[in-house]
Design an enzyme around this catalytic site. Structure first.
Site, short mmCIF file in Angstrom:
data_model
loop_
_atom_site.label_atom_id
_atom_site.label_comp_id
_atom_site.label_asym_id
_atom_site.label_seq_id
_atom_site.Cartn_x
_atom_site.Cartn_y
_atom_site.Cartn_z
CB THR A 43 4.76 -15.31 4.91
OG1 THR A 43 4.25 -16.75 5.53
CG2 THR A 43 5.73 -14.98 5.69
CG LEU A 44 2.11 -10.15 4.87
CD1 LEU A 44 1.03 -9.10 5.79
CD2 LEU A 44 1.54 -9.69 3.43
CD GLU A 45 11.11 -8.41 3.29
OE1 GLU A 45 12.02 -7.60 3.76
OE2 GLU A 45 10.55 -8.14 2.24
CE1 TYR B 263 2.60 0.49 7.62
CE2 TYR B 263 0.60 -0.41 6.54
CZ TYR B 263 1.32 -0.11 7.76
OH TYR B 263 0.67 -0.38 8.96
CD GLN C 269 -5.36 -2.90 -4.47
OE1 GLN C 269 -4.55 -2.47 -5.56
NE2 GLN C 269 -6.35 -2.20 -4.21
CE LYS D 184 -3.89 0.43 2.03
NZ LYS D 184 -4.95 0.39 1.24
CB SER D 185 0.71 4.43 -1.55
OG SER D 185 -0.61 4.95 -1.58
#
Length: 191
Positions: A136-138, A115, A157, A112-113
Site C-alpha cells: 500500500t502506497l501513500e 515525483y 524504489q 522516486k525523485s
C-alpha cells in the site's frame, strides 16, 4: 546487512517469486514510444509501478481521522490510468507487484525523485522479513495545486538489505501473524 544488486534481485524474483510480475530491466517507454516514469530493475533496487486503483482522501463527511477507528468514508475510490490528488491532501494506492520478502531480508521503499521534485511524497513502511502482499502506497501532495499520479508507471524504489547468515531474525513478520500479511489491493489501517 548489505544492500543487494540487480543480479541478486533478478535471481530472487525469477527463481523464488520475490516480485510478481517482474521486469528484469528498466522500462522507460510504453509500446507507443511515449516516455514513462521508469520502472523495473535498477542497479541496486527495484522501481515499482502503481496499480490503477486509488483511494483519494476527502473531508466531505467531516469525520475525525483516527488510525484505531478509521472510517472508510474518508476516501473516494478512483479507478483509472491516473489519479488527481487535491492540494495539500493525499491518496492511497498499491503496487502492481506482489512481494514475498525472504526471512533474511528487510526492504526499504523510497519515493522516486520525479515525483518528489513535483512536491509529491511517497511513504511506505519497511517490508519486513517474510512479509508478503501488495504494497500500500501513500502519496502526499504537499503543494497548493492538484497533483497527478500515473498508474502503470514507476512511483517508488525498493531497496533490499540482506542480513549476515549468522544474524537472521528470530521472529519474522509471518511468525508474529502481522495484520497486513497477504494483503491484496489498497489496504486501509487495521488495529
Amino acid at each position: 546487512m548489505s544492500i543487494k544488486s540487480d543480479r541478486w534481485i533478478r535471481k530472487m524474483a525469477e527463481e523464488h517469486g520475490m516480485i510478481e510480475p517482474f521486469e528484469a530491466g528498466q522500462v522507460r517507454f510504453n509500446d507507443a514510444g511515449e516516455r514513462l516514469v521508469s520502472y523495473g530493475t535498477s542497479s541496486y533496487g527495484y522501481d515499482v509501478r502503481c496499480a490503477p486503483e486509488f483511494k483519494v482522501f476527502t473531508n466531505v463527511h467531516s469525520v475525525i481521522v483516527d488510525p484505531k477507528n478509521f472510517d472508510e468514508k474518508s476516501f473516494i475510490d478512483v479507478i483509472g490510468d491516473e489519479c488527481i490528488i487535491p492540494p495539500n491532501s493525499f491518496a492511497l494506492a498499491r503496487t502492481m507487484e506482489y512481494f514475498r520478502i525472504p526471512r533474511d531480508v528487510l526492504t526499504i521503499c523510497l519515493g522516486k525523485s520525479t515525483y518528489a521534485r513535483c512536491g509529491i511524497i511517497v511513504n511506505v513502511t519497511p517490508l519486513e522479513p517474510e512479509w508478503e502482499g501488495h504494497v500500500t502506497l501513500e502519496f502526499s501532495n504537499t503543494t497548493n495545486l492538484p497533483a497527478r499520479i500515473y498508474a502503470g508507471e514507476g512511483v517508488a524504489q525498493m531497496l533490499f538489505f540482506q542480513s549476515d547468515a549468522d544474524d537472521v531474525c528470530e521472529t519474522s513478520y509471518k511468525d508474529r501473524g502481522g495484520k497486513y500479511q497477504g494483503q491484496r489491493g489498497v489496504t486501509l489501517p487495521r488495529t
